[in-house]
Design a protein around this motif. Sequence first.
Motif, short mmCIF file in Angstrom:
data_model
loop_
_atom_site.label_atom_id
_atom_site.label_comp_id
_atom_site.label_asym_id
_atom_site.label_seq_id
_atom_site.Cartn_x
_atom_site.Cartn_y
_atom_site.Cartn_z
N VAL A 116 0.86 -1.18 0.00
CA VAL A 116 0.00 0.00 0.00
C VAL A 116 0.89 1.23 0.00
CG1 VAL A 116 -1.38 1.37 1.62
CG2 VAL A 116 -2.05 -0.98 1.12
N LEU A 117 0.53 2.23 -0.80
CA LEU A 117 1.28 3.48 -0.74
C LEU A 117 0.33 4.66 -0.71
CD1 LEU A 117 4.38 4.90 -2.09
CD2 LEU A 117 2.29 5.97 -2.97
N SER A 118 0.64 5.63 0.15
CA SER A 118 -0.09 6.90 0.09
C SER A 118 0.76 8.02 0.66
CB SER A 118 -1.42 6.81 0.82
OG SER A 118 -2.27 7.86 0.40
N GLY A 119 0.35 9.24 0.39
CA GLY A 119 1.12 10.39 0.86
C GLY A 119 0.23 11.56 1.20
N MET A 120 0.81 12.50 1.94
CA MET A 120 0.11 13.75 2.28
C MET A 120 1.10 14.89 2.12
SD MET A 120 -1.94 13.49 5.87
CE MET A 120 -2.90 12.03 6.22
N ARG A 121 0.58 16.02 1.70
CA ARG A 121 1.42 17.22 1.72
C ARG A 121 1.64 17.66 3.17
NH1 ARG A 121 -1.79 21.03 -2.12
NH2 ARG A 121 -3.36 19.42 -1.88
N PRO A 122 2.80 18.23 3.46
CA PRO A 122 3.08 18.62 4.86
C PRO A 122 2.33 19.88 5.23
CG PRO A 122 4.93 19.22 3.44
CD PRO A 122 3.94 18.50 2.58
N THR A 123 1.09 19.72 5.68
CA THR A 123 0.26 20.88 6.00
C THR A 123 0.23 21.19 7.48
OG1 THR A 123 -1.58 19.36 5.90
CG2 THR A 123 -1.26 20.77 3.99
N GLY A 124 1.08 20.52 8.27
CA GLY A 124 1.12 20.83 9.70
C GLY A 124 0.17 19.93 10.48
N ARG A 125 -0.41 20.52 11.53
CA ARG A 125 -1.22 19.71 12.43
C ARG A 125 -2.40 19.07 11.72
NH1 ARG A 125 -3.19 22.82 17.26
NH2 ARG A 125 -3.62 24.42 15.73
N VAL A 126 -2.68 17.83 12.07
CA VAL A 126 -3.76 17.06 11.45
C VAL A 126 -5.06 17.32 12.21
CG1 VAL A 126 -4.58 14.70 11.03
CG2 VAL A 126 -2.17 15.27 10.64
N HIS A 127 -6.14 17.61 11.48
CA HIS A 127 -7.42 17.79 12.18
C HIS A 127 -8.28 16.53 12.04
CE1 HIS A 127 -9.41 18.63 8.36
NE2 HIS A 127 -8.68 19.71 8.14
#
Length: 329
Positions: free
Chosen positions: A8-19
């Motif tokens: 499995v692969l996924s990613g997120m942009r580094p937007t800071g704190r997660v809500h």
Amino acid sequence: MTKARERVLSGMRPTGRVHLGNHLGALDNWVRMQDQYDCFYFVANWHALTDDQDTSAVPRDTLEMLADWLGAGLDPERSTLFIQSLVPEHAELHLLFSMLTPVGWLERVPTYKERIEQQGIASPSYGLLGYPLLQAADILMYKPKWVPVGVDQVPHVELTREVARRFNNAFRPVFPEPDARLTEIPKVPGTDGRKMSKSYDNAIYLSDPPDTVVRKIRPMVTDPARKRRSDPGNPEVCPVFDLHKIFTPAPEREQCALGCRSAGIGCLDCKEVLLRHLAPALDGIRDRRQTFAEKPDVIVEILHEGSKRAQSVARRTMEEVRAAVNLTP
Ligand code: TRP
Ligand code: SF4
């Protein structure tokens, strides 16, 4: 020998704190997939450059986001957690893909058109147009079976499949076609009733201390028709009730709904019930994320280790790719 687990692969942009919206929409699903799959999760920090070339917040935002990933239960022993820019092979693969991809394919990607319109971008960068192609390189590098994403990302996974086919036809079959694994995203409203979003200033963060959560939930928007305590309300149009659907067990939730419809309870009573279930759900995550947030060097170490592991996979893929493309004597 145990059977090799599907990747499995996924990613997120580094937007800071997660809500809470990011958590329920993606992260929580990533955490659960660790039990069954060989997971690779990464920080898409090159992609962040399409938002803003002021990178001054990116390192700190990366640490904040990782503290939340780890707090939510991503486990660096079981999953490979890494940073895109520490595996520059992604850039080489993106370049090769760029030679095969008609510009028209990229111009038709909905997120491209949306961002240009919504952000009023007069002169879109080459990188913004290529955003989904870099994503295709991120994905195909690891030959995953599954890419867990929200619906908005499905066109990017579709493009990834087309790019894989195109490469395989042009050279030789190197890339299996991955599938999007749709995250069932519950409706997560923010405190103003709109979709929870960092930019609306209506979000509840995994890092919010308990009293902050209380302070945000108490004045939260409810059924707008329920102006007075004596007015009956309709839970189906109430954002507080959307959160009940996620956190409050059915019997108690139904009691709230009944009390709402008959004006038997007030909105504050109803919110207290929600808080009783929401708060403990957040406590464990916050405590764990805090221990990591206090040790940024541990996070950096995890990311460097993970990036080494990711890079050893990426190197193997690129050896195959270079042999297939066959450019050097
Ligand atoms: N585009 C994704 C987002 O905005 C982030 C991303 C970059 C990604 N590369 C990826 C997601 C590869 C999944 C796979 O959420
Ligand atoms: Fe919403 Fe609860 Fe108030 Fe009804 S009682 S309007 S469900 S907050």
